[in-house]
Design a protein around this motif. Structure first.
Motif: not given
Length: 346
Positions: A217-229
């Motif tokens: 946190w705050p990142l999730m899967d390395g991003r603020l908003v995970p990739a669409t896939h």
């Protein structure tokens, strides 16, 4: 009556915590039958325990998760589930018996009797909802209950808790609501609805064990908003909101951010419209409680949801729901009080 309703609400809070512990310890499927009356008794002999254990050994959870479990280990998870069900029965008695007394005395009648009767009916249905949830975990290939049915079970408990606190807070004579407080009803209602929704989203997180993934946190899967896939791997897209771990956790995170924003906005409005009032103090206290709950949630995520953190997060959520219910109820119109009956204004 107010003390009685608050006491039952406290029992419901404890019930939710015991249910959370039952879920986190994997104990919910240890009792494979629903016996509303005779199920209140523990197995009294060694042969009775062995019979219960044998029934558990026939379900997928034992074969796929707990194969080789000893009888002593089985007794531990059995007692969690038995205690959860017994507490439900005690809550029923603690609610129905005093309610019958108040109805007999004439203290409860009219609209209030309908409201309290509806809460009691929902409480009775909760047992059936709980069994439907457990039965979903006994299906072939299942090692836990269906997340959506877990969510329904929790939100039913929350609805009962909310109703009890709402009615209890409204009992008795109160001074008229001032104009400023009346203007806060909309944002207070939105806040209450968001808390309820966030608890439902949290139930899906629990049901999918989504708190054991993406533990940053705050990142999730390395991003603020995970990739669409990552968020939408399934088709149709809406199924991901219930079945995809990443989507369920992201929705719960987004709900927390929305709840924080609305709680701060509501506190700011209360301070601007009614500075120094009880409504303003209540709004600020709720914003602080939301911030505390968000911090507990982040801590639970980073630690991969140990039992104590999961229960603390769940318990604080129910307390927050109660605080929002009391706050919103106090902004409503006062009750009409007569000598023999107390009728809530709707």
């Amino acid at each position: 009556m107010r003390l009685w309703l608050y006491a039952v609400a406290l029992l419901v809070l404890i019930m939710v915590l015991v249910g959370g512990a039952t879920r986190l310890t994997g104990s919910g499927l240890s009792i494979t039958e629903w016996k509303p009356v005779t199920g209140a008794l523990l197995p009294l002999t060694e042969s009775a325990w062995l019979a219960e254990f044998e029934r558990y050994r026939q379900i997928p959870q034992y074969e796929l998760v707990n194969k080789g479990m000893t009888l002593a280990e089985f007794k531990t998870i059995y007692l969690w589930e038995w205690g959860h069900r017994l507490l439900g029965r005690l809550i029923g008695l603690a609610y129905v018996v005093p309610l019958m007394f108040f109805v007999w005395r004439g203290t409860v009648r009219g609209r209030l009797m309908i409201t309290l009767g509806a809460i009691g009916i929902l409480g009775g249905l909760q047992g059936a909802i709980g069994w439907i949830m457990v039965a979903s975990g006994l299906e072939p290939g299942m090692t836990a209950v269906a997340p959506v049915k877990l969510m329904l079970h929790l939100i039913a408990a929350c609805a009962i808790f909310l109703g009890l606190v709402w009615v209890a807070t409204g009992l008795g004579a109160r001074s008229p609501v001032d104009r400023a407080s009346a203007q806060l009803r909309g944002s207070a209602s939105l806040l209450l609805g968001l808390v309820f929704l966030q608890i439902a989203l949290g139930a899906l997180v629990a049901g999918l064990d989504a708190g054991l993934a993406f533990n940053t946190w705050p990142l999730m899967d390395g991003r603020l908003v995970p990739a669409t896939h990552t968020l939408l791997p399934l088709s149709p897209w809406w199924v991901n909101a219930f079945e995809t771990v990443a989507t369920v956790q992201f929705n719960h995170r987004a709900g927390a951010y929305a709840l924080l924003a609305v709680s701060f906005w509501h506190a700011w409005r209360a301070h601007r419209l009614a500075s120094g009032s009880a409504a303003a103090h209540g709004a600020v206290a709720i914003a602080a409680l939301v911030m505390l709950q968000a911090g507990i949630g982040v801590l639970a995520l980073l630690l991969q949801v140990p039992l104590w953190a999961g229960l603390l997060h769940q318990g604080t959520a129910i307390i927050l729901l109660g605080a929002c219910s009391m706050h919103r109820r106090r902004l409503a119109q006062p009750l009409r009080v007569s000598a023999r009956t107390v009728v809530p204004a709707i």
